[in-house]
Design an enzyme around this catalytic site. Sequence first.
Site, PDB file in Angstrom:
ATOM      1  N   LYS A  18      22.618  -2.123  27.301  1.00 21.18           N
ATOM      2  CA  LYS A  18      21.820  -2.131  26.060  1.00 21.18           C
ATOM      3  C   LYS A  18      21.954  -3.478  25.344  1.00 21.18           C
ATOM      4  O   LYS A  18      20.969  -4.008  24.813  1.00 21.18           O
ATOM      5  CB  LYS A  18      22.277  -0.984  25.140  1.00 21.18           C
ATOM      6  CG  LYS A  18      21.916   0.388  25.682  1.00 21.18           C
ATOM      7  CD  LYS A  18      22.592   1.530  24.939  1.00 21.18           C
ATOM      8  CE  LYS A  18      22.384   2.842  25.687  1.00 21.18           C
ATOM      9  NZ  LYS A  18      23.062   3.994  25.074  1.00 21.18           N
ATOM     10  N   GLN A  30      27.045   6.025  20.802  1.00 26.22           N
ATOM     11  CA  GLN A  30      27.126   6.264  22.249  1.00 26.22           C
ATOM     12  C   GLN A  30      27.832   7.595  22.525  1.00 26.22           C
ATOM     13  O   GLN A  30      28.895   7.860  21.972  1.00 26.22           O
ATOM     14  CB  GLN A  30      27.885   5.083  22.897  1.00 26.22           C
ATOM     15  CG  GLN A  30      27.990   5.150  24.403  1.00 26.22           C
ATOM     16  CD  GLN A  30      26.632   5.044  25.105  1.00 26.22           C
ATOM     17  OE1 GLN A  30      25.749   4.300  24.672  1.00 26.22           O
ATOM     18  NE2 GLN A  30      26.459   5.794  26.168  1.00 26.22           N
ATOM     19  N   ASP A  43      17.545   6.315  18.962  1.00 22.03           N
ATOM     20  CA  ASP A  43      17.737   7.229  20.102  1.00 22.03           C
ATOM     21  C   ASP A  43      16.812   8.439  19.981  1.00 22.03           C
ATOM     22  O   ASP A  43      16.574   9.151  20.966  1.00 22.03           O
ATOM     23  CB  ASP A  43      19.193   7.740  20.130  1.00 22.03           C
ATOM     24  CG  ASP A  43      20.061   6.990  21.131  1.00 22.03           C
ATOM     25  OD1 ASP A  43      19.509   6.392  22.073  1.00 22.03           O
ATOM     26  OD2 ASP A  43      21.305   7.037  20.986  1.00 22.03           O
TER      27      ASP A  43
END
Length: 263
Positions: free
Chosen positions: A45, A89, A112
């Site tokens: 990422k 995460q 997300d």
Amino acid sequence: MTIKEFVALEKAKLAEQAQSFPKKPHLVIIQANDSPASDAYVRGKIKDCGEVGAEATLCLLPPTVSEEELLNKVQEYNEDPNVDGLIVQLPLPPQISEKKVKLAVNPGKDVDGFHPLTTFVPCTPKGIVDYLTEEGFPFQGKNAVVLGRSEIVGKPMSRLLLSKNCNVTVLHSKTSEEDKAFYIAHADLIVVAIGRLGFLDNRFQYKPDAVIVDVGINRNEEGKLRGDAIPDLPVALQTPVPGGVGLLTRLALVKNLFIAAKK
Ligand code: NAD
């Protein structure tokens, strides 16, 4: 176009767009685990952000961090006007409620797409639909089968396909093998996200013009990454693993970050 070509092209477009932004889009990643798999995802990422002209900050917390401390960090970044996108995460350590964390992230920064009030489409479904759109898949009225009903892939995937006017059937661990075979045989699009190595194989029948999107990430006996489908099934298009949906998911994250930065 292959997925690799598509991703390279889209990233080049984003990099060009970034030049017209008053400041670089800024993603913050909070990581509170020491999982090597998460380390690899986070590295990916950060690399993607660099490639498209965005800034990425990793906030690494020890896996012993308390829920309160982590939620305070989330709050800090929620309020920081210099931060456009904020992701936490997964997996989280057992002392921390995943649900509470997902609800704590500012929905306007939730790139997300995990918050119930998020304005962002979750990355894996978004990446898949963007690629299929580029490939000219005619969603309307097509029979789409989604295997798996997880919160991050199966459910949002089925909602997104429904919004594209597909006839959507969701199959899961409680669906009989007979019903799976029936729906798979009639599917124009099969999205498989169950985490079972080579589950889709030659025991099923497929429409020759079907498209199979393989979300699964599994390790085979040699430790190599493989999908939920065996390679080279007799269909028109099948996405590979590795080099498939993982790349599309990463692309969708930076696209969401750019949307957040424009707001
Ligand atoms: P999960 O692992 O949380 O749940 C599995 C789902 O599959 C459940 O809904 C269950 O009902 C269903 N299932 C299990 N066995 C089944 C069977 N035999 N037949 C039909 N359905 C069955 O789901 P997830 O988090 O969406 O992960 C699924 C896979 O996708 C995993 O391999 C994961 O690593 C991978 N994944 C990949 C990406 C990517 O970007 N490529 C992103 C997310 C998840």
